[in-house]
Design a protein around this motif. Sequence first.
Motif, short mmCIF file in Angstrom:
data_model
loop_
_atom_site.label_atom_id
_atom_site.label_comp_id
_atom_site.label_asym_id
_atom_site.label_seq_id
_atom_site.Cartn_x
_atom_site.Cartn_y
_atom_site.Cartn_z
N GLU A 77 24.09 -3.98 37.91
CA GLU A 77 24.65 -5.33 37.81
C GLU A 77 23.64 -6.43 38.14
O GLU A 77 23.52 -7.42 37.42
CB GLU A 77 25.88 -5.46 38.72
N GLU A 97 29.94 2.47 29.36
CA GLU A 97 30.85 1.58 28.63
C GLU A 97 30.19 0.22 28.39
O GLU A 97 29.83 -0.48 29.33
CB GLU A 97 32.14 1.39 29.44
N CYS A 98 30.03 -0.12 27.13
CA CYS A 98 29.52 -1.44 26.74
C CYS A 98 30.72 -2.38 26.67
O CYS A 98 31.47 -2.37 25.69
CB CYS A 98 28.80 -1.34 25.40
N SER A 99 30.92 -3.17 27.69
CA SER A 99 32.14 -4.00 27.79
C SER A 99 32.01 -5.31 27.01
O SER A 99 30.90 -5.82 26.80
CB SER A 99 32.44 -4.32 29.26
N LYS A 100 33.16 -5.86 26.63
CA LYS A 100 33.15 -7.15 25.93
C LYS A 100 32.61 -8.24 26.84
O LYS A 100 31.89 -9.15 26.39
CB LYS A 100 34.57 -7.49 25.48
N GLU A 101 32.92 -8.13 28.13
CA GLU A 101 32.43 -9.12 29.10
C GLU A 101 30.90 -9.16 29.12
O GLU A 101 30.29 -10.23 29.10
CB GLU A 101 32.97 -8.78 30.49
N LEU A 102 30.28 -7.98 29.13
CA LEU A 102 28.82 -7.91 29.16
C LEU A 102 28.24 -8.46 27.86
O LEU A 102 27.25 -9.22 27.87
CB LEU A 102 28.37 -6.46 29.37
N LYS A 125 33.99 1.67 19.27
CA LYS A 125 34.18 0.80 20.45
C LYS A 125 33.14 -0.30 20.49
O LYS A 125 33.44 -1.44 20.85
CB LYS A 125 34.09 1.64 21.73
N VAL A 129 33.71 -4.67 20.41
CA VAL A 129 33.35 -5.65 21.44
C VAL A 129 32.29 -6.64 20.96
O VAL A 129 31.83 -7.50 21.72
CB VAL A 129 32.88 -4.98 22.76
#
Length: 328
Positions: A77, A97-102, A125, A129
């Motif tokens: 982080e 996990e490649c998050s939408k937030e990132l 996925k 995102v």
Amino acid sequence: MGLKGILGFEYGIVQAPLGPDISGPELVAAVANAGGIGLLRCPDWECPDYLREMIRKTKRLTEKPFGIGVVLAFPHELNVKAILEEKVAVLQLYWGECSKELVDDAHRAGIKVVPQVGNVEEARKAVAVGVDAIIVQGHEAGGHVIGKDALFSLLPRVVDLVGECEIPVIAAGGIVDGRGYVAALSLGAQGVCLGTRFVATHESYAHPIYKRRLVEYEKTEYTDIFGRARWPGAPQRVLQTPFFDDWRSLPPDENEVNQPVIGRSTIHGVEKEIRRFSGTVPNVTTTGDLESMAMYAGQSVGLIKEILPAGEVVKNLVEEAQLLMRKL
């Protein structure tokens, strides 16, 4: 079918982020200066100040854009925060996990996000995102391999999945020359990502003995004997060295924790002991029993015949591919 750049770069040639510190500023800058996409390898522990300096050193060596690869399985982080503040061109993500937030945070910083995937579900996925490109890694790849499918069966399925989204698909796994590049393009890829070929370059931070073995040996094996405690469930493809042949049947309940120390290395500025089966590849600072250390390599390692400057690798890939396409 032509050789076009992707993500604003001159060529669709990506130098993989080679761990733990094999793709340092010198290699990345050499690839960037040749028109390719060079990727630093982010340390596997939080060290934002060190990371900033590594990025700034690379910027001093090239005026071209470049990126950095982050393994999401490790603490990251604070590192990602530093990367976004330093505004590299590309954030490559792997093993997590490649998050939408990132993705959204990166886009706000003007950074393109490129995850590496090993199956169609991961690719689906990633598209959802809003990533900017996808690296599809086949089972032939060297180092830690997340998928089970061969590149040339997986790649067209991901290309079909992406469809009209205009997300470039980049092929990775066993590509070392212009023939592999053209084959990937013919299956719908818009670029290629090479790891082993760039380990075997003058600018890579790999130990000279490791580089030499990449030229000398031709066989690899998919295994899990290295790094079981540090990175569980992360099998790897390695050179089939005499050490590996002796230990390929390591009992599943054994790992590196109770093994003897076989060497030492300075990795991203930190001095570390290397235990047998730890999975740490030898860099230029490594001392000890190098022949008993992991040496990651992709299945096409037998096509690597010499150690070259990284810029020449990029140039040769483009010229070989162009020549081959004209013939075809």
